[in-house]
Design a protein around this motif. Structure first.
Motif, PDB file in Angstrom:
ATOM      1  N   LEU A  79       9.087 -15.386  86.456  1.00 25.01           N
ATOM      2  CA  LEU A  79       8.059 -15.038  87.040  1.00 25.01           C
ATOM      3  C   LEU A  79       6.369 -15.873  87.634  1.00 25.01           C
ATOM      4  N   LEU A  80       6.413 -15.857  85.735  1.00 26.08           N
ATOM      5  CA  LEU A  80       4.890 -16.822  86.151  1.00 26.08           C
ATOM      6  C   LEU A  80       4.731 -17.857  87.283  1.00 26.08           C
ATOM      7  N   TYR A  81       5.763 -18.508  87.344  1.00 27.07           N
ATOM      8  CA  TYR A  81       6.174 -19.506  88.527  1.00 27.07           C
ATOM      9  C   TYR A  81       5.746 -19.399  90.246  1.00 27.07           C
ATOM     10  N   PHE A  82       6.226 -17.652  89.952  1.00 24.60           N
ATOM     11  CA  PHE A  82       6.429 -17.420  91.226  1.00 24.60           C
ATOM     12  C   PHE A  82       4.979 -17.156  91.861  1.00 24.60           C
ATOM     13  N   ILE A  83       4.181 -16.414  90.512  1.00 23.32           N
ATOM     14  CA  ILE A  83       2.908 -15.739  90.612  1.00 23.32           C
ATOM     15  C   ILE A  83       2.029 -17.473  91.166  1.00 23.32           C
ATOM     16  N   GLN A  84       2.252 -17.859  90.186  1.00 25.18           N
ATOM     17  CA  GLN A  84       1.548 -19.044  90.453  1.00 25.18           C
ATOM     18  C   GLN A  84       1.432 -20.126  91.820  1.00 25.18           C
ATOM     19  N   ASP A  85       2.730 -19.973  92.269  1.00 27.92           N
ATOM     20  CA  ASP A  85       3.212 -21.177  93.442  1.00 27.92           C
ATOM     21  C   ASP A  85       2.486 -19.835  94.772  1.00 27.92           C
ATOM     22  N   TYR A  86       2.835 -18.238  94.367  1.00 28.59           N
ATOM     23  CA  TYR A  86       3.205 -18.186  96.276  1.00 28.59           C
ATOM     24  C   TYR A  86       2.142 -16.729  95.780  1.00 28.59           C
ATOM     25  N   VAL A  87       1.888 -15.801  95.220  1.00 29.00           N
ATOM     26  CA  VAL A  87       1.116 -14.488  94.933  1.00 29.00           C
ATOM     27  C   VAL A  87      -0.308 -15.236  94.984  1.00 29.00           C
ATOM     28  N   PHE A  88      -0.464 -15.547  94.240  1.00 28.40           N
ATOM     29  CA  PHE A  88      -2.037 -16.690  94.219  1.00 28.40           C
ATOM     30  C   PHE A  88      -2.421 -17.466  95.891  1.00 28.40           C
ATOM     31  N   GLY A  89      -1.629 -17.722  96.233  1.00 28.84           N
ATOM     32  CA  GLY A  89      -1.747 -18.621  97.659  1.00 28.84           C
ATOM     33  C   GLY A  89      -2.108 -17.228  98.898  1.00 28.84           C
ATOM     34  N   TRP A  90      -0.866 -16.312  98.537  1.00 28.26           N
ATOM     35  CA  TRP A  90      -1.043 -15.074  99.517  1.00 28.26           C
ATOM     36  C   TRP A  90      -2.777 -14.459  98.915  1.00 28.26           C
ATOM     37  N   LEU A  91      -2.816 -14.328  98.200  1.00 26.22           N
ATOM     38  CA  LEU A  91      -4.263 -13.908  97.422  1.00 26.22           C
ATOM     39  C   LEU A  91      -5.317 -14.500  98.340  1.00 26.22           C
ATOM     40  N   VAL A  92      -5.529 -15.859  98.389  1.00 30.27           N
ATOM     41  CA  VAL A  92      -6.726 -16.230  98.358  1.00 30.27           C
ATOM     42  C   VAL A  92      -6.550 -16.288 100.312  1.00 30.27           C
ATOM     43  N   ASN A  93      -5.701 -16.106 100.871  1.00 25.58           N
ATOM     44  CA  ASN A  93      -5.614 -15.980 102.238  1.00 25.58           C
ATOM     45  C   ASN A  93      -5.807 -14.749 102.673  1.00 25.58           C
TER      46      ASN A  93
END
Length: 100
Positions: A79-93
């Motif tokens: 879950l931490l890796y998913f947040i780091q790789d995908y969720v942060f990218g979505w948040l930045v977009n």
């Protein structure tokens, strides 16, 4: 404004990476009882256990009892890796579309 968002994202990714490294160190220290009972081991345990205990409920707990394998650590790390790789990218977009 874009540089502030980039710095915040970098800091969040770094914190998630650091926490995941601490999780791995805690898992390795759990294999040696004398390391687990040391001051550093107890500190790491206090930092990591509240997060890992979230995943130790429900069906994961039943699987752990049946197989003897605790999968909660692996789920927490994934879950931490998913947040780091995908969720942060979505948040930045999203933030770039709002503020740029």
């Amino acid at each position: 404004m874009i540089t502030i968002i980039a710095y915040i994202l970098y800091a969040l990714k770094w914190l998630v990476w650091l926490y995941s490294i601490l999780m791995v160190i805690d898992a390795i220290m759990s294999w040696v009882p004398s390391l687990r009972n040391s001051a550093v081991g107890q500190l790491l345990n206090r930092l990591i256990e509240p997060y890992v205990n979230i995943f130790r409920k429900g069906p994961i707990q039943k699987i752990s009892y049946a197989t003897g394998l605790d999968l909660s650590f692996l789920l927490g790390l994934l879950l931490l890796y998913f947040i780091q790789d995908y969720v942060f990218g979505w948040l930045v977009n999203i933030l770039l579309r709002v503020f740029a």
